[in-house]
Design a protein around this motif. Structure first.
Motif, PDB file in Angstrom:
ATOM      1  N   SER A  23      65.869  74.604  66.118  1.00 35.30           N
ATOM      2  CA  SER A  23      65.931  75.128  64.746  1.00 35.30           C
ATOM      3  C   SER A  23      64.805  76.110  64.450  1.00 35.30           C
ATOM      4  O   SER A  23      64.941  76.962  63.569  1.00 35.30           O
ATOM      5  CB  SER A  23      65.905  73.988  63.731  1.00 35.30           C
ATOM      6  N   GLY A  72      71.745  77.864  66.835  1.00 32.49           N
ATOM      7  CA  GLY A  72      72.671  78.486  65.887  1.00 32.49           C
ATOM      8  C   GLY A  72      72.359  79.935  65.622  1.00 32.49           C
ATOM      9  O   GLY A  72      73.091  80.608  64.890  1.00 32.49           O
ATOM     10  N   GLU A  83      78.858  70.579  71.343  1.00 26.00           N
ATOM     11  CA  GLU A  83      79.121  69.617  70.276  1.00 26.00           C
ATOM     12  C   GLU A  83      78.601  68.250  70.717  1.00 26.00           C
ATOM     13  O   GLU A  83      78.663  67.906  71.902  1.00 26.00           O
ATOM     14  CB  GLU A  83      80.632  69.610  70.005  1.00 26.00           C
ATOM     15  N   ASN A 293      83.149  74.554  72.079  1.00 26.68           N
ATOM     16  CA  ASN A 293      81.762  74.102  72.173  1.00 26.68           C
ATOM     17  C   ASN A 293      81.590  72.827  73.005  1.00 26.68           C
ATOM     18  O   ASN A 293      80.949  71.865  72.577  1.00 26.68           O
ATOM     19  CB  ASN A 293      81.154  73.899  70.775  1.00 26.68           C
ATOM     20  N   ASN A 433      78.834  79.351  67.858  1.00 29.07           N
ATOM     21  CA  ASN A 433      78.167  78.060  67.952  1.00 29.07           C
ATOM     22  C   ASN A 433      78.504  77.148  66.778  1.00 29.07           C
ATOM     23  O   ASN A 433      78.384  77.554  65.616  1.00 29.07           O
ATOM     24  CB  ASN A 433      76.646  78.270  68.021  1.00 29.07           C
ATOM     25  N   TRP A 434      78.891  75.929  67.087  1.00 28.70           N
ATOM     26  CA  TRP A 434      79.239  74.958  66.052  1.00 28.70           C
ATOM     27  C   TRP A 434      78.077  74.682  65.104  1.00 28.70           C
ATOM     28  O   TRP A 434      78.284  74.335  63.932  1.00 28.70           O
ATOM     29  CB  TRP A 434      79.657  73.625  66.692  1.00 28.70           C
ATOM     30  N   SER A 435      76.826  74.851  65.590  1.00 25.59           N
ATOM     31  CA  SER A 435      75.673  74.466  64.781  1.00 25.59           C
ATOM     32  C   SER A 435      75.140  75.587  63.903  1.00 25.59           C
ATOM     33  O   SER A 435      74.188  75.382  63.142  1.00 25.59           O
ATOM     34  CB  SER A 435      74.542  73.953  65.692  1.00 25.59           C
ATOM     35  N   THR A 437      74.444  77.770  60.882  1.00 28.06           N
ATOM     36  CA  THR A 437      74.497  77.478  59.451  1.00 28.06           C
ATOM     37  C   THR A 437      74.391  78.762  58.632  1.00 28.06           C
ATOM     38  O   THR A 437      74.069  79.832  59.160  1.00 28.06           O
ATOM     39  CB  THR A 437      73.339  76.551  59.050  1.00 28.06           C
TER      40      THR A 437
END
Length: 455
Positions: A23, A72, A83, A293, A433-435, A437
């Protein structure tokens, strides 16, 4: 077991710390190859090492040289993250260490593959009963499907490739749009078919059905493959499947769809219109690591006619315990391979039908936010129709666009790669990417604005 457990615990700790860092860490790697070689040690040790210590050295030495692909904020290529359920399942794949070749040897793997395959066909709206092979990635998925197509169109002309090879047989024509992905050319080269005949595409990369019709008519009625695409690598555009497939059918061609990331549009009610008519093809290739993912090493080759796939990929050996209903080995090029269906099953079971649709919708929404943010940036122009997950932009002339790209990588907030599209240097954003945001997108857009300011 003590040494094995200690090594696994060490790996778990490093993995958790790596994931927790995503992150905030800069996306580009911070160390060079030479620096990591020195840290790993160039000379092979004379004596054995403690497994846990080896894992610790590997993780510590390599961490500065890792690119945050699972972040992300990575938009450089069309690659997803992993995932959570699929990541954990992939750890089990390594621990279980199954030989995923035959039904009799690993019924657990065969069951997971059959269930995941049925779910995939349902989710993607492809013909029930189609064969699904789990390959290394989209390139080998295209290879597998095109091998089945090559052999099938030659059989229609009375030529048996498995017995007689290609030399002396009828020439196989392959037609593909001029904006096809390079993986198609690579797969055709592996298959001994050479470069495809190029068919004109529009400014978004969509094949033009009229040009396809003319090209097919000009080449006669010999064995023919037509390659279409779901998701142009620059624009995200989808070929006009109903008309293109109808045209190919009139020429008795095998139709293959390269849907490495775009085939997943079928899973979303909001975007399924992009793949309308796609299910009328003969084969489809996609990559589960992209839009779904799951971990790397998981392509999907889908062929409408299972006997055609078995004829191209199957093999027999006196020592193999082969089943009358077929085995996983009948559908892919490899014998030795990972249990790729386990993470796919886990991702699909974890997300469910609505979760996959929501994943696709979120990726597309983020791409739209990128397009809007870049369009509002001084000197920037979005060049494509943003219909799916791809955004291409320019910042004036090629020189300025290159400077923006260089500043973005130096900034480190996001990884956004460059490309050349229609003879022009572009900033290409792939949201996969699934993550990712809304905050990730906002941070990346802020970095783009900083990079676009001319000093």
């Amino acid at each position: 077991m003590d040494a094995r457990e200690a090594a696994l615990r060490q790996a778990y700790g490093h993995a958790v710390r790596w994931l927790a860092s995503l992150s905030d860490r800069p996306v580009p790697a911070r160390a060079s190859v030479d620096e990591i070689v020195r840290a790993l040690g160039a000379g092979l040790p004379d004596d054995p090492g403690v497994p846990a210590d080896v894992v610790d050295l590997l993780a510590t030495a390599c961490e500065p040289g890792l690119t945050a692909f699972p972040s992300g904020r990575f938009y450089g290529f069309v690659v997803g993250g992993t995932e959570p359920a699929a990541l954990a399942a992939d750890w089990l794949v390594s621990a279980w260490d199954q030989n995923c070749v035959m039904r009799a040897v690993s019924p657990a793997y065969t069951a997971a593959e059959e269930v995941a395959a049925a779910w995939l066909l349902d989710l993607l709206g492809l013909p029930g009963g189609s064969a699904v092979g789990f390959t290394t990635g989209a390139t080998m998925a295209n290879f597998t499907c095109l091998a089945a197509g090559r052999d099938a169109v030659l059989r229609r002309r009375g030529w048996d490739v498995a017995r007689d090879g290609l030399a002396g047989g009828p020439a196989v024509r392959v037609l593909a749009g001029e904006d096809r992905h390079m993986a198609i050319d690579l797969a055709l080269r592996y298959l001994g078919l050479g470069a495809p005949e190029t068919v004109k595409a529009d400014d978004q990369g969509r094949i033009e059905p009229g040009a396809l019709r003319q090209a097919l008519a000009a080449g006669g009625q010999g064995p023919t493959l037509v390659v279409l695409q779901a998701g142009d690598i620059h624009s995200g555009a989808f070929d006009p499947f109903p008309e293109a497939i109808r045209t190919a059918r009139e020429a008795d061609a095998w139709v293959h769809v390269d849907g490495a990331f775009g085939l997943w549009a079928s899973a979303s009610p909001a975007y399924a219109h992009l793949t309308a008519g796609c299910a009328d093809a003969d084969s489809w290739a996609t990559d589960a690591h992209k839009t779904l993912n799951v971990p790397y090493d998981c392509g999907l080759a889908v062929v409408r006619d299972p006997p055609a796939l078995r004829a191209a990929m199957g093999l027999r050996g006196d020592y193999l315990i082969q089943h009358e209903h077929g085995d996983p080995v009948d559908k892919v090029p490899e014998l030795s391979r990972r249990g790729r269906a386990f993470p796919v099953w886990a991702a699909l079971r974890s997300l469910g039908r609505s979760g996959v649709a929501d994943l696709v919708d979120r990726l597309c929404r983020h791409a739209g936010a990128f397009a809007a943010g870049i369009a509002a940036t001084d000197g920037a122009t979005v060049l494509n129709e943003v219909v799916f997950t791809q955004v291409c932009a320019a910042f004036g002339d090629d020189g300025r666009t290159e400077r923006v790209l260089a500043r973005l990588l130096d900034d480190g907030t996001a990884w956004i790669s460059g490309s050349t599209w229609h003879g022009r240097r572009v900033v290409r954003i792939s949201v996969s990417n699934w993550s990712t945001t809304d905050d990730d997108v906002a941070r990346a857009l802020a970095a783009i604005r900083r990079a676009s300011v001319t000093p």
